[in-house]
Every structure is written in structure tokens, then in C-alpha cells.
Write a protein that holds these residues in place. Sequence first.
Motif, mmCIF file in Angstrom:
data_model
loop_
_atom_site.group_PDB
_atom_site.id
_atom_site.type_symbol
_atom_site.label_atom_id
_atom_site.label_comp_id
_atom_site.label_asym_id
_atom_site.label_seq_id
_atom_site.Cartn_x
_atom_site.Cartn_y
_atom_site.Cartn_z
ATOM 1 N N VAL A 80 0.804 -1.204 -0.029
ATOM 2 C CA VAL A 80 -0.050 0.070 0.098
ATOM 3 C C VAL A 80 0.782 1.136 -0.016
ATOM 4 O O VAL A 80 1.800 0.914 0.604
ATOM 5 C CB VAL A 80 -1.004 0.004 1.174
ATOM 6 N N LYS A 81 0.444 2.264 -0.737
ATOM 7 C CA LYS A 81 1.302 3.408 -0.918
ATOM 8 C C LYS A 81 0.578 4.706 -0.446
ATOM 9 O O LYS A 81 1.378 5.493 0.272
ATOM 10 C CB LYS A 81 1.593 3.640 -2.131
ATOM 11 N N THR A 82 -0.580 4.846 -0.836
ATOM 12 C CA THR A 82 -1.293 6.243 -0.434
ATOM 13 C C THR A 82 -2.593 6.164 0.010
ATOM 14 O O THR A 82 -3.257 5.022 -0.153
ATOM 15 C CB THR A 82 -1.375 7.039 -1.768
ATOM 16 N N LEU A 83 -2.935 7.188 0.985
ATOM 17 C CA LEU A 83 -4.318 7.213 1.547
ATOM 18 C C LEU A 83 -5.018 8.444 0.965
ATOM 19 O O LEU A 83 -4.516 9.723 1.009
ATOM 20 C CB LEU A 83 -4.041 7.507 3.050
ATOM 21 N N HIS A 84 -6.013 8.119 0.168
ATOM 22 C CA HIS A 84 -6.697 9.220 -0.582
ATOM 23 C C HIS A 84 -8.042 9.547 0.345
ATOM 24 O O HIS A 84 -8.899 8.759 0.657
ATOM 25 C CB HIS A 84 -7.169 8.835 -1.711
ATOM 26 N N VAL A 85 -8.184 10.592 0.707
ATOM 27 C CA VAL A 85 -9.009 11.466 1.626
ATOM 28 C C VAL A 85 -10.027 12.262 0.839
ATOM 29 O O VAL A 85 -9.597 13.058 0.041
ATOM 30 C CB VAL A 85 -8.411 12.230 2.776
ATOM 31 N N GLU A 86 -11.075 12.113 0.949
ATOM 32 C CA GLU A 86 -12.416 12.967 0.428
ATOM 33 C C GLU A 86 -13.076 13.252 1.631
ATOM 34 O O GLU A 86 -14.277 12.693 2.147
ATOM 35 C CB GLU A 86 -13.037 12.414 -0.738
ATOM 36 N N ALA A 87 -13.087 14.344 2.177
ATOM 37 C CA ALA A 87 -13.701 14.691 3.448
ATOM 38 C C ALA A 87 -14.745 15.924 3.457
ATOM 39 O O ALA A 87 -14.026 17.047 3.110
ATOM 40 C CB ALA A 87 -12.815 14.933 4.769
ATOM 41 N N GLY A 88 -15.970 15.854 3.654
ATOM 42 C CA GLY A 88 -16.569 16.998 3.431
ATOM 43 C C GLY A 88 -16.442 17.788 4.719
ATOM 44 O O GLY A 88 -17.052 17.299 5.739
ATOM 45 N N VAL A 89 -15.864 18.909 4.614
ATOM 46 C CA VAL A 89 -15.852 19.863 6.026
ATOM 47 C C VAL A 89 -16.924 20.412 6.091
ATOM 48 O O VAL A 89 -17.454 21.316 5.260
ATOM 49 C CB VAL A 89 -14.506 20.634 5.411
ATOM 50 N N ARG A 90 -17.185 20.398 7.358
ATOM 51 C CA ARG A 90 -18.407 21.434 7.500
ATOM 52 C C ARG A 90 -18.162 22.792 7.904
ATOM 53 O O ARG A 90 -18.657 23.611 7.428
ATOM 54 C CB ARG A 90 -19.063 20.822 9.064
ATOM 55 N N TRP B 9 -11.965 18.478 1.404
ATOM 56 C CA TRP B 9 -10.711 18.412 1.865
ATOM 57 C C TRP B 9 -10.255 17.100 1.231
ATOM 58 O O TRP B 9 -10.643 16.043 1.789
ATOM 59 C CB TRP B 9 -10.324 18.689 3.060
ATOM 60 N N SER B 10 -9.193 17.092 0.281
ATOM 61 C CA SER B 10 -8.746 15.679 -0.419
ATOM 62 C C SER B 10 -7.263 15.764 -0.558
ATOM 63 O O SER B 10 -6.696 15.532 -1.490
ATOM 64 C CB SER B 10 -9.317 15.774 -2.074
ATOM 65 N N PRO B 11 -6.527 15.366 0.339
ATOM 66 C CA PRO B 11 -5.216 15.201 0.465
ATOM 67 C C PRO B 11 -4.834 13.771 0.062
ATOM 68 O O PRO B 11 -5.809 12.692 0.132
ATOM 69 C CB PRO B 11 -4.779 15.311 2.043
ATOM 70 N N ILE B 12 -3.745 13.593 -0.449
ATOM 71 C CA ILE B 12 -3.241 12.337 -0.974
ATOM 72 C C ILE B 12 -2.060 12.271 -0.095
ATOM 73 O O ILE B 12 -1.011 12.668 -0.219
ATOM 74 C CB ILE B 12 -2.880 12.087 -2.328
ATOM 75 N N ILE B 13 -1.982 11.153 0.842
ATOM 76 C CA ILE B 13 -0.940 11.231 1.940
ATOM 77 C C ILE B 13 -0.305 9.831 1.635
ATOM 78 O O ILE B 13 -0.494 8.622 1.241
ATOM 79 C CB ILE B 13 -1.622 10.890 3.125
ATOM 80 N N ASP B 14 1.174 9.984 1.523
ATOM 81 C CA ASP B 14 2.358 8.928 1.394
ATOM 82 C C ASP B 14 1.945 7.900 2.952
ATOM 83 O O ASP B 14 2.202 8.715 3.909
ATOM 84 C CB ASP B 14 3.545 9.413 1.370
ATOM 85 N N ILE B 15 1.417 6.915 2.855
ATOM 86 C CA ILE B 15 1.325 5.989 4.168
ATOM 87 C C ILE B 15 2.528 6.070 4.769
ATOM 88 O O ILE B 15 2.355 5.842 5.978
ATOM 89 C CB ILE B 15 0.814 4.689 3.640
ATOM 90 N N GLU B 16 3.829 5.716 4.212
ATOM 91 C CA GLU B 16 5.022 5.425 4.899
ATOM 92 C C GLU B 16 5.557 6.655 5.806
ATOM 93 O O GLU B 16 5.830 6.531 6.827
ATOM 94 C CB GLU B 16 6.121 4.811 3.966
ATOM 95 N N THR B 17 5.390 7.711 4.948
ATOM 96 C CA THR B 17 6.038 8.778 5.589
ATOM 97 C C THR B 17 4.988 9.896 6.245
ATOM 98 O O THR B 17 5.481 10.813 6.684
ATOM 99 C CB THR B 17 6.819 9.661 4.520
ATOM 100 N N GLY B 18 3.948 9.776 5.575
ATOM 101 C CA GLY B 18 2.809 10.854 6.277
ATOM 102 C C GLY B 18 2.945 12.068 5.523
ATOM 103 O O GLY B 18 2.340 13.221 5.988
ATOM 104 N N LYS B 19 3.934 12.278 4.492
ATOM 105 C CA LYS B 19 3.732 13.601 3.750
ATOM 106 C C LYS B 19 2.498 13.663 2.893
ATOM 107 O O LYS B 19 2.199 12.616 2.019
ATOM 108 C CB LYS B 19 4.934 13.512 2.928
#
Length: 155
Positions: free
Chosen positions: A31-41, A67-77
Motif C-alpha cells: 500500500v502506498k497512499t491514503l486518499h481522503v475525500e472529507a466533506g468539511v463542515r 478536503w482531499s489530501p493524498i498522503i504517503d502512508i509510509e512517511t505521512g507526507k
Amino acid sequence: MTISWIFKQAENHKINKIMIVKILKEVEVEVKTLHVEAGVRYWEDATVNGVEDEQGTLIPCRDNEDWSPIIDIETGKILNWEQGKIADIHYKICDDGRYSIKDADDNTILSIEGYVPKTLSIESNGYGDYITLKVDENGQINNWKFDIDDFKDED
């Protein structure tokens, strides 16, 4: 295992009954990345470079109302972070989130919807409703610790 039957006509016009079996195959994937799609209130629940982001126009990774960050799972960047911006984020999401874990080829390996995973509530207990992160000018999430258990189905 799921079993189903289909009927197939052979060349001789005879109808054959065929059993189809669906099985789960366990495979290892990186696994490489965490893709977030968060509906910000409330966008104003973040500061960017020390300024309250009243309209949500300062925060990197905004995509319409998500809010849609793409996070490197290993580093948190955060890979799609706008360099030079420092953020203190305390977003209320309230079950309006989609979180996908992807491999190096951008294939979705696992995804969940609804509650915010604890992995994204680093600065305080988010109770499944809040994303609480501090992000430095390079997009690095402070105190990053990914936990795959946050993404497992509890059933």
C-alpha cells in the motif's frame, strides 16, 4: 464462497448447466497512499500560516466542498500539498468522509466511508467526527502513524 449456476448453450444446441464458484484469494500488496475525500463542515476550523481560514480558500488540497489530501502512508507526507503553507487543522466531518488506500499503480485496495479513521485524528481524539492534524510547510503531517486496523471492517 459463493456458488451460482448458469445455463450455457453448446454448439450442438444442448443446454448445459455450469457451476460458477466465487472464492476470495488472499494476496499481499504494497500500500502506498491514503486518499481522503472529507466533506468539511466548517473551513474556519483550520489556520494556515497562522491565519484563520474563514472561507477555506487558504488550505491546500481543497476540492469544491471536500478536503482531499493524498498522503504517503509510509512517511505521512501530503503529496498534493502546496509548499510553504503550514496548517493546524481541526475539521468536523460528521460521517461525510471517504478514505481509500491505494497501491503504487493507484488501484484501490481498501476503502471505507463515514467515520474519520483514528489515523487522521493525531492532535486530539476526533471521536470519529474530526480530522485533527498539524502539517508543516513541506506537507509533512506531525507525529504521523498509520494504523491499518482503522480501515478494517468491524463485522
